[in-house]
Enzyme design. Structure first.
Site, PDB file in Angstrom:
ATOM      1  N   SER A 204       0.963  -1.393  -0.116  1.00  0.00           N
ATOM      2  CA  SER A 204      -0.007  -0.089   0.002  1.00  0.00           C
ATOM      3  C   SER A 204       0.807   1.314   0.173  1.00  0.00           C
ATOM      4  O   SER A 204       0.363   2.436   0.403  1.00  0.00           O
ATOM      5  CB  SER A 204      -0.919  -0.030   1.197  1.00  0.00           C
ATOM      6  OG  SER A 204      -1.639  -1.056   1.255  1.00  0.00           O
ATOM      7  N   ARG A 205       2.083   1.311  -0.662  1.00  0.00           N
ATOM      8  CA  ARG A 205       2.817   2.377  -0.447  1.00  0.00           C
ATOM      9  C   ARG A 205       3.441   2.805   0.571  1.00  0.00           C
ATOM     10  O   ARG A 205       3.879   3.928   0.866  1.00  0.00           O
ATOM     11  CB  ARG A 205       2.444   3.367  -1.473  1.00  0.00           C
ATOM     12  CG  ARG A 205       2.131   2.841  -2.840  1.00  0.00           C
ATOM     13  CD  ARG A 205       3.302   2.313  -3.650  1.00  0.00           C
ATOM     14  NE  ARG A 205       2.943   2.226  -5.040  1.00  0.00           N
ATOM     15  CZ  ARG A 205       3.031   1.062  -5.672  1.00  0.00           C
ATOM     16  NH1 ARG A 205       2.949  -0.070  -4.524  1.00  0.00           N
ATOM     17  NH2 ARG A 205       2.885   0.870  -6.777  1.00  0.00           N
TER      18      ARG A 205
END
Length: 212
Positions: free
Chosen positions: A189-190
C-alpha cells in the site's frame, strides 16, 4: 501503452529500527551481502548524481569499487563530465537500485579525490584491456565514429606491448564521504519503510524514520 496503470505491491518484507546496525556502513555491508547472495547482476552498480556550477544535474551508472568508514569509492577519467561537475561542485548522491529485493540505498555527501597511490593500486588490479581503454577514451568528448575509438585502442595496444600499462595522469578516483545514508524497503500500500542515518561527526550517527 498506459504506463500510468503499471504498478505492483511490495510484499517481500519490512524494515524496523531494531533491524538496523549502529552505523550506515555496517548496514550497507549487510544489505550488499544479501544482494550478492540473491545473485543479482552488477550488485555494485550505482547511479551517481552530480551537478555542474549552474546547478544542472547529471546522472550515470558507475560501479562502486570500495567502501569503508571513510566513504564510497569509484574511479573515472578526470576529464569526464562527472569530474568537471565534481570540480565545480564537490557534492554527490549515490543510488543503489536493488529493485529485485524491493530496496534502495541513497547516499548523500561530499566528494574527495583519492591519492595517486590509491589510484595506482586500483589501476594495477584492472584487466589489461581496461587499462588500455583508459588511455584510448577521452571520456565525454565528441568523436566522429566508433572507428576512431577502436583505432585509438589498437594504437595504445601497440604502444604498451611487452610492458606494464601505466595509469594515465587524467585517470583517478573519488570518495563520497557521506553525511546522510537512507535505507528504503518497499511495503504494501506504498507505506514503505525509510530510515536515514545522519552524521553527527566523530563517527556518530543519528537514525530517523522517515514518512514514505
Amino acid at each position: 501503452m498506459d504506463i500510468g496503470q503499471w504498478r505492483r505491491e511490495y510484499l517481500q518484507g519490512g524494515l524496523q529500527r531494531g533491524d538496523l546496525a549502529d552505523d550506515p556502513i555496517s548496514q550497507f555491508r549487510a544489505w550488499l551481502e544479501e544482494v550478492v547472495k540473491a545473485d543479482i547482476s552488477d550488485p555494485s552498480a550505482m547511479c551517481l548524481s552530480t551537478a555542474d556550477a549552474s546547478g544542472q544535474p547529471s546522472q550515470r551508472i558507475v560501479l562502486l569499487k570500495g567502501f569503508d568508514a571513510r566513504g564510497f569509492v569509484f574511479y573515472t577519467n578526470l576529464k569526464s563530465q562527472k569530474a568537471w561537475d565534481i570540480t565545480a561542485n564537490p557534492k554527490a548522491s549515490l543510488l543503489f537500485p536493488w529493485h529485485f529485493l524491493e530496496r534502495q540505498v541513497i547516499v548523500r555527501g561530499d566528494v574527495l579525490s583519492l591519492t595517486d597511490a590509491e589510484a595506482d593500486d586500483y589501476f594495477r588490479s584492472r584487466p589489461r584491456d581496461s587499462q588500455i581503454a583508459a588511455w584510448a577514451s577521452h571520456q565525454s568528448d565528441a568523436i566522429v565514429s566508433r572507428q576512431v575509438l577502436e583505432d585509438s585502442f589498437e594504437a595504445f595496444h601497440e604502444k604498451f606491448a611487452g610492458q606494464d600499462v601505466p595509469r594515465p595522469a587524467f585517470w583517478g578516483g573519488y570518495r563520497v564521504v557521506p553525511h546522510a545514508v537512507e535505507f528504503w524497503q518497499g511495503r504494501a500500500s506504498r507505506l514503505h519503510d525509510r530510515f536515514v542515518y545522519r552524521s553527527m561527526g566523530d563517527g556518530e550517527w543519528q537514525i530517523e524514520r522517515l514518512s514514505p
